[in-house]
Design an enzyme around this catalytic site. Sequence first.
Site, short mmCIF file in Angstrom:
data_model
loop_
_atom_site.label_atom_id
_atom_site.label_comp_id
_atom_site.label_asym_id
_atom_site.label_seq_id
_atom_site.Cartn_x
_atom_site.Cartn_y
_atom_site.Cartn_z
N ARG A 49 148.08 95.50 104.88
CA ARG A 49 149.33 95.26 105.61
C ARG A 49 149.09 95.49 107.10
O ARG A 49 148.73 96.60 107.49
CB ARG A 49 150.43 96.20 105.12
N GLU A 93 150.99 96.02 109.43
CA GLU A 93 152.15 96.62 110.08
C GLU A 93 151.71 97.69 111.06
O GLU A 93 150.72 98.36 110.83
CB GLU A 93 153.08 97.23 109.01
N ARG A 99 153.78 107.79 105.47
CA ARG A 99 153.83 107.12 104.16
C ARG A 99 153.28 105.70 104.17
O ARG A 99 153.33 105.02 103.15
CB ARG A 99 155.27 107.12 103.66
N HIS A 100 152.79 105.23 105.33
CA HIS A 100 152.23 103.87 105.41
C HIS A 100 150.76 103.91 105.84
O HIS A 100 150.40 104.67 106.74
CB HIS A 100 152.98 103.03 106.45
N GLU A 112 159.59 105.46 98.26
CA GLU A 112 159.44 104.29 97.38
C GLU A 112 158.03 104.29 96.79
O GLU A 112 157.04 104.29 97.51
CB GLU A 112 159.66 103.00 98.20
N SER A 132 157.67 98.52 93.64
CA SER A 132 158.74 97.52 93.59
C SER A 132 158.31 96.39 92.69
O SER A 132 157.11 96.18 92.47
CB SER A 132 159.14 97.05 94.99
N ARG A 188 150.83 106.57 97.22
CA ARG A 188 152.13 107.25 97.23
C ARG A 188 152.36 108.04 95.95
O ARG A 188 152.92 109.12 95.96
CB ARG A 188 153.25 106.24 97.45
P1 AMO Z 1 155.57 96.09 97.98
O1 AMO Z 1 155.28 95.44 99.29
O2 AMO Z 1 156.84 96.84 97.86
O3 AMO Z 1 155.60 95.02 96.82
O4 AMO Z 1 154.34 97.04 97.61
C1 AMO Z 1 154.29 97.69 96.35
C2 AMO Z 1 154.02 99.18 96.53
O5 AMO Z 1 152.80 99.38 97.25
C3 AMO Z 1 152.91 100.49 98.09
N1 AMO Z 1 152.74 100.07 99.50
C4 AMO Z 1 152.16 100.82 100.46
N2 AMO Z 1 151.62 102.04 100.43
C5 AMO Z 1 151.14 102.53 101.58
N3 AMO Z 1 151.16 101.88 102.75
C6 AMO Z 1 151.69 100.63 102.84
N4 AMO Z 1 151.69 99.97 104.01
C7 AMO Z 1 152.23 100.06 101.65
N5 AMO Z 1 152.82 98.87 101.36
C8 AMO Z 1 153.13 98.92 100.05
C9 AMO Z 1 154.28 101.10 97.89
C10 AMO Z 1 155.06 99.91 97.38
O6 AMO Z 1 156.18 100.30 96.60
N6 AMO Z 1 154.12 92.04 95.38
C11 AMO Z 1 155.02 93.17 95.41
C12 AMO Z 1 154.96 93.97 94.12
C13 AMO Z 1 155.57 93.25 92.94
O7 AMO Z 1 156.72 92.78 93.10
O8 AMO Z 1 154.90 93.16 91.90
C14 AMO Z 1 154.66 94.06 96.57
O9 AMO Z 1 153.61 93.97 97.15
O10 AMO Z 1 154.20 102.12 96.91
#
Ligand code: AMO
Length: 439
Positions: free
Chosen positions: A221, A223, A229-230, A362, A365, A413
């Site tokens: 990502r 971002e 948490r990211h 979170e 998802s 997480r």
């Molecule tokens: P989403 O973007 O919510 O959903 O990502 C799923 C889970 O991955 C973890 N996560 C992260 N952990 C740490 N740093 C980050 N930048 C980060 N981004 C995400 C979180 C999050 O809940 N394709 C969908 C999933 C699906 O619908 O099957 C998806 O990527 O715990």
Amino acid sequence: MKLDELGNLRRTHLSTEVASKLAGKEVVVMGRVGDVRDLGGIKFFILSDISGSIQVTAPKAKVGKKLLAKIDGLTQESAVAVRGKVVAAKQAPRGVEVFPSEIRVLNLASVPLPLDPRGRVKANLDTRLDARALDLRRSESLAIFKIRHQALQTARNYLVSKGFIEVNTPKIVATATESGAALFPISYFEREAFLSQSPQLYKEVLTGCFGRVFEVGPIFRAEEHDTPRHLNEAISIDIEVAYAAAEDVMKILEDLIVEVFSDVKRKCAEELKPLNHKLEVPKKPFRRVTYDEAIKKLERAGVKVPWGEDLPTPAEKKLGELVDGAYFVVDWPMILKPFYTMPKKDNPKLSGAFDLMHKGLELASGGTRIHQEELLVKQLKQKGLNPQSFESHLQSFRAGLPPHAGFGLGLDRLTMVLTGADNIREVVLFPRDRRRLAP
Ligand code: AMO
């Protein structure tokens, strides 16, 4: 410098396998040197390995001068091999020690070290991450990664026992799945490609052949967050199930979470101790809170989130105070969810998507996905994406892709919650964030 200090010598026991029942036997232990002490009549040091530690004791009256000089030359964290006799000794930790007959210094550590893995001199997180391989020798760090290992083993075993096939999908991809803004572009010969944000599209089409699939892999990502948490590279446990809808995979997720928490609590009691973490296993079924209810609860608690907006971190935290433990937020507005999300039949403004929360964090998802080409094309267009870029993906939809649902669970997480870590960087070996690209 000798090139082969190890030679034919091999470890016979891990440090904690050396028990008083072996008294009188010869063992070979290998590990790193902790404190070296000289108490007049005896010299001793602690030797540690992945299992724990053992005391190596050399009474001056019984051990040769050469060996004593070797002990004098040892520096903290050096790698050594010790051959010696097991002796039951009340005063030693665990009631047992080794009297050395041979010590081989396999690699002498240079002092001073950038940090003290015994943790007596506290270092901040940045310093620890800069010297991560050394930091990982601290008992707290070791405990975190043993728990992470257990969580992953349990999750894998659980999914395999439920008929899931483990897959590996490409991490070099041509399109976004989660949101165009958060992609890392890379150069792929004469074309532009990206690091994969999620195995989403692959796992969906694989339901058409394998039925139930899961993948444990990195998600990237781009971002710019700098939060506890990211990360820019995270590990996700992704599943996808054919002939299923959101509620079916929510049940799988509940079972998986309870299984992982229970296993860690039972099998990692020793690791939870240095972390001072009391793990509570969530109770099934987890509460289902609709997005609308969440917004109302938050408003009553003085946190206003306009309908149709995502829950910002402070709102998530507040919601975690209002609804304790593990719970699902369901019935999210369609506008907040990615193009592959299935709208609800009775109210197409809402989606069949859910988030799994643990207190204010979170963890996962997922949801019911679209399996009809026409609807997917409509959604792609609505999100400003070009259906032509998704041509190879759409092909599977034309070949009778079954209705399906799934989720992505963040392993990092999940480990935070299991270990009580307050920063995601603590539970990732070599974290990648806005500033950190090495080690
Ligand atoms: P989403 O973007 O919510 O959903 O990502 C799923 C889970 O991955 C973890 N996560 C992260 N952990 C740490 N740093 C980050 N930048 C980060 N981004 C995400 C979180 C999050 O809940 N394709 C969908 C999933 C699906 O619908 O099957 C998806 O990527 O715990």
